[in-house]
Design an enzyme around this catalytic site. Sequence first.
Site, PDB file in Angstrom:
ATOM      1  N   TRP A  43      57.472  61.159  46.894  1.00 50.43           N
ATOM      2  CA  TRP A  43      58.714  60.859  47.623  1.00 50.43           C
ATOM      3  C   TRP A  43      58.557  59.474  48.247  1.00 50.43           C
ATOM      4  O   TRP A  43      57.498  59.169  48.780  1.00 50.43           O
ATOM      5  CB  TRP A  43      58.950  61.915  48.704  1.00 50.43           C
ATOM      6  CG  TRP A  43      60.361  61.965  49.203  1.00 50.43           C
ATOM      7  CD1 TRP A  43      60.962  61.058  50.029  1.00 50.43           C
ATOM      8  CD2 TRP A  43      61.336  62.970  48.920  1.00 50.43           C
ATOM      9  NE1 TRP A  43      62.245  61.440  50.279  1.00 50.43           N
ATOM     10  CE2 TRP A  43      62.509  62.609  49.619  1.00 50.43           C
ATOM     11  CE3 TRP A  43      61.338  64.145  48.151  1.00 50.43           C
ATOM     12  CZ2 TRP A  43      63.665  63.376  49.578  1.00 50.43           C
ATOM     13  CZ3 TRP A  43      62.492  64.903  48.119  1.00 50.43           C
ATOM     14  CH2 TRP A  43      63.645  64.522  48.823  1.00 50.43           C
ATOM     15  N   GLU A  51      53.703  68.569  50.698  1.00 53.46           N
ATOM     16  CA  GLU A  51      52.705  69.149  49.779  1.00 53.46           C
ATOM     17  C   GLU A  51      51.326  68.472  49.896  1.00 53.46           C
ATOM     18  O   GLU A  51      50.367  68.895  49.241  1.00 53.46           O
ATOM     19  CB  GLU A  51      53.192  69.050  48.329  1.00 53.46           C
ATOM     20  CG  GLU A  51      54.278  70.041  47.953  1.00 53.46           C
ATOM     21  CD  GLU A  51      55.643  69.742  48.544  1.00 53.46           C
ATOM     22  OE1 GLU A  51      56.014  68.544  48.609  1.00 53.46           O
ATOM     23  OE2 GLU A  51      56.335  70.688  48.974  1.00 53.46           O
ATOM     24  N   CYS A  91      54.966  58.950  52.860  1.00 54.97           N
ATOM     25  CA  CYS A  91      55.910  58.184  53.673  1.00 54.97           C
ATOM     26  C   CYS A  91      57.096  59.084  53.998  1.00 54.97           C
ATOM     27  O   CYS A  91      57.821  59.494  53.093  1.00 54.97           O
ATOM     28  CB  CYS A  91      56.366  56.947  52.901  1.00 54.97           C
ATOM     29  SG  CYS A  91      57.727  56.092  53.710  1.00 54.97           S
ATOM     30  N   VAL A  92      57.242  59.399  55.263  1.00 55.74           N
ATOM     31  CA  VAL A  92      58.373  60.222  55.702  1.00 55.74           C
ATOM     32  C   VAL A  92      59.302  59.321  56.509  1.00 55.74           C
ATOM     33  O   VAL A  92      58.881  58.696  57.491  1.00 55.74           O
ATOM     34  CB  VAL A  92      57.913  61.416  56.561  1.00 55.74           C
ATOM     35  CG1 VAL A  92      59.050  62.424  56.685  1.00 55.74           C
ATOM     36  CG2 VAL A  92      56.687  62.096  55.967  1.00 55.74           C
ATOM     37  N   ILE A  93      60.552  59.248  56.056  1.00 52.32           N
ATOM     38  CA  ILE A  93      61.529  58.386  56.728  1.00 52.32           C
ATOM     39  C   ILE A  93      62.571  59.275  57.404  1.00 52.32           C
ATOM     40  O   ILE A  93      63.103  60.203  56.779  1.00 52.32           O
ATOM     41  CB  ILE A  93      62.186  57.422  55.722  1.00 52.32           C
ATOM     42  CG1 ILE A  93      61.113  56.528  55.087  1.00 52.32           C
ATOM     43  CG2 ILE A  93      63.254  56.571  56.416  1.00 52.32           C
ATOM     44  CD1 ILE A  93      61.623  55.574  54.032  1.00 52.32           C
ATOM     45  N   GLU A 152      69.118  62.228  58.995  1.00 52.27           N
ATOM     46  CA  GLU A 152      70.101  62.636  60.007  1.00 52.27           C
ATOM     47  C   GLU A 152      69.827  64.032  60.559  1.00 52.27           C
ATOM     48  O   GLU A 152      70.493  64.470  61.493  1.00 52.27           O
ATOM     49  CB  GLU A 152      71.506  62.590  59.387  1.00 52.27           C
ATOM     50  CG  GLU A 152      71.937  61.167  59.085  1.00 52.27           C
ATOM     51  CD  GLU A 152      73.272  61.102  58.363  1.00 52.27           C
ATOM     52  OE1 GLU A 152      73.849  62.163  58.074  1.00 52.27           O
ATOM     53  OE2 GLU A 152      73.700  59.980  58.074  1.00 52.27           O
ATOM     54  N   HIS A 193      64.725  67.542  59.747  1.00 56.15           N
ATOM     55  CA  HIS A 193      63.772  67.733  58.647  1.00 56.15           C
ATOM     56  C   HIS A 193      62.501  66.897  58.853  1.00 56.15           C
ATOM     57  O   HIS A 193      61.381  67.362  58.650  1.00 56.15           O
ATOM     58  CB  HIS A 193      64.461  67.307  57.341  1.00 56.15           C
ATOM     59  CG  HIS A 193      63.910  67.945  56.122  1.00 56.15           C
ATOM     60  ND1 HIS A 193      64.500  69.011  55.494  1.00 56.15           N
ATOM     61  CD2 HIS A 193      62.805  67.673  55.403  1.00 56.15           C
ATOM     62  CE1 HIS A 193      63.794  69.364  54.451  1.00 56.15           C
ATOM     63  NE2 HIS A 193      62.756  68.564  54.369  1.00 56.15           N
ATOM     64  N   ARG A 244      54.818  48.239  56.607  1.00 53.26           N
ATOM     65  CA  ARG A 244      53.486  48.854  56.730  1.00 53.26           C
ATOM     66  C   ARG A 244      52.866  49.200  55.380  1.00 53.26           C
ATOM     67  O   ARG A 244      51.831  49.853  55.309  1.00 53.26           O
ATOM     68  CB  ARG A 244      53.615  50.128  57.595  1.00 53.26           C
ATOM     69  CG  ARG A 244      53.878  49.813  59.048  1.00 53.26           C
ATOM     70  CD  ARG A 244      54.518  50.943  59.804  1.00 53.26           C
ATOM     71  NE  ARG A 244      54.729  50.584  61.215  1.00 53.26           N
ATOM     72  CZ  ARG A 244      55.741  49.819  61.661  1.00 53.26           C
ATOM     73  NH1 ARG A 244      56.646  49.365  60.815  1.00 53.26           N
ATOM     74  NH2 ARG A 244      55.836  49.509  62.934  1.00 53.26           N
TER      75      ARG A 244
HETATM   76  C1  DLZ Z   1      62.936  66.863  51.426  1.00 53.58           C
HETATM   77  C2  DLZ Z   1      62.267  65.597  51.866  1.00 53.58           C
HETATM   78  C3  DLZ Z   1      62.963  64.674  52.669  1.00 53.58           C
HETATM   79  C4  DLZ Z   1      64.358  64.893  53.122  1.00 53.58           C
HETATM   80  N1  DLZ Z   1      62.396  63.528  53.047  1.00 53.58           N
HETATM   81  C5  DLZ Z   1      61.124  63.268  52.669  1.00 53.58           C
HETATM   82  C6  DLZ Z   1      60.491  62.064  53.082  1.00 53.58           C
HETATM   83  O1  DLZ Z   1      61.055  61.193  53.738  1.00 53.58           O
HETATM   84  N2  DLZ Z   1      59.208  61.869  52.678  1.00 53.58           N
HETATM   85  C7  DLZ Z   1      58.514  62.782  51.928  1.00 53.58           C
HETATM   86  O2  DLZ Z   1      57.336  62.538  51.621  1.00 53.58           O
HETATM   87  N3  DLZ Z   1      59.097  63.918  51.532  1.00 53.58           N
HETATM   88  C8  DLZ Z   1      60.370  64.174  51.872  1.00 53.58           C
HETATM   89  N4  DLZ Z   1      60.974  65.331  51.476  1.00 53.58           N
HETATM   90  C9  DLZ Z   1      60.237  66.240  50.559  1.00 53.58           C
HETATM   91  C10 DLZ Z   1      59.272  67.200  51.267  1.00 53.58           C
HETATM   92  O3  DLZ Z   1      58.084  66.536  51.651  1.00 53.58           O
HETATM   93  C11 DLZ Z   1      58.892  68.353  50.302  1.00 53.58           C
HETATM   94  O4  DLZ Z   1      58.434  67.815  49.090  1.00 53.58           O
HETATM   95  C12 DLZ Z   1      60.048  69.291  50.018  1.00 53.58           C
HETATM   96  O5  DLZ Z   1      60.608  69.789  51.226  1.00 53.58           O
HETATM   97  C13 DLZ Z   1      59.595  70.504  49.140  1.00 53.58           C
HETATM   98  O6  DLZ Z   1      58.594  71.263  49.812  1.00 53.58           O
END
Ligand code: DLZ
Length: 158
Positions: A31, A67, A89-91, A94, A97, A136
């Site tokens: 992701w 995961e 990387c989690v962004i 809204e 989550h 980053r």
């Molecule tokens: C679903 C989701 C969302 C909305 N945003 C991110 C993100 O910014 N970064 C990331 O690594 N993963 C995101 N995911 C996917 C979740 O990590 C995960 O793969 C799903 O919820 C399935 O378990």
Amino acid sequence: MATANKNLSEHKANQLPDISYKKFALVIAEWNEEITQALGTGAMSTLIRYGARKENIVIKYVPGSYELTLGAQWLAQDTSVDAVICLGCVIQGETPHFDYICQSVAQGIKDVALKYNKPVIFGVLTTLNLIQAQERAGGKHGNKGDEAAMTAIKMLGF
Ligand code: DLZ
């Protein structure tokens, strides 16, 4: 949690252990792939620069940061692996989550490190937007994949 004036890649001369026979496992979330690939490239180049052998570095991919924990566990349970580096990387979006994923992955990675008693490094960007992530992942704030690799190396010298 400002990181100005602090970079985990900094180290004193001769402070680092010999890692030429250490085995590293990278687990990379797909992701936000543009960012996580840059983190992976940074981590790989740091490991190689400081003496790791390419054949001693395993790379595995998982769909998202959520995961990373299970991927890290599968890699950490291999007794030949000395350190696991988790890159994601989690962004923020809204909805809440973001908070659930960040919380879960941070706790999960810590749990795997303690369970397997080896370094499992948290190389996950948790940013408010894509620009902060780009900054980053090879931008003006360096490459946090590089820092994650250096953290693993330092922990192996503990
Ligand atoms: C679903 C989701 C969302 C909305 N945003 C991110 C993100 O910014 N970064 C990331 O690594 N993963 C995101 N995911 C996917 C979740 O990590 C995960 O793969 C799903 O919820 C399935 O378990």
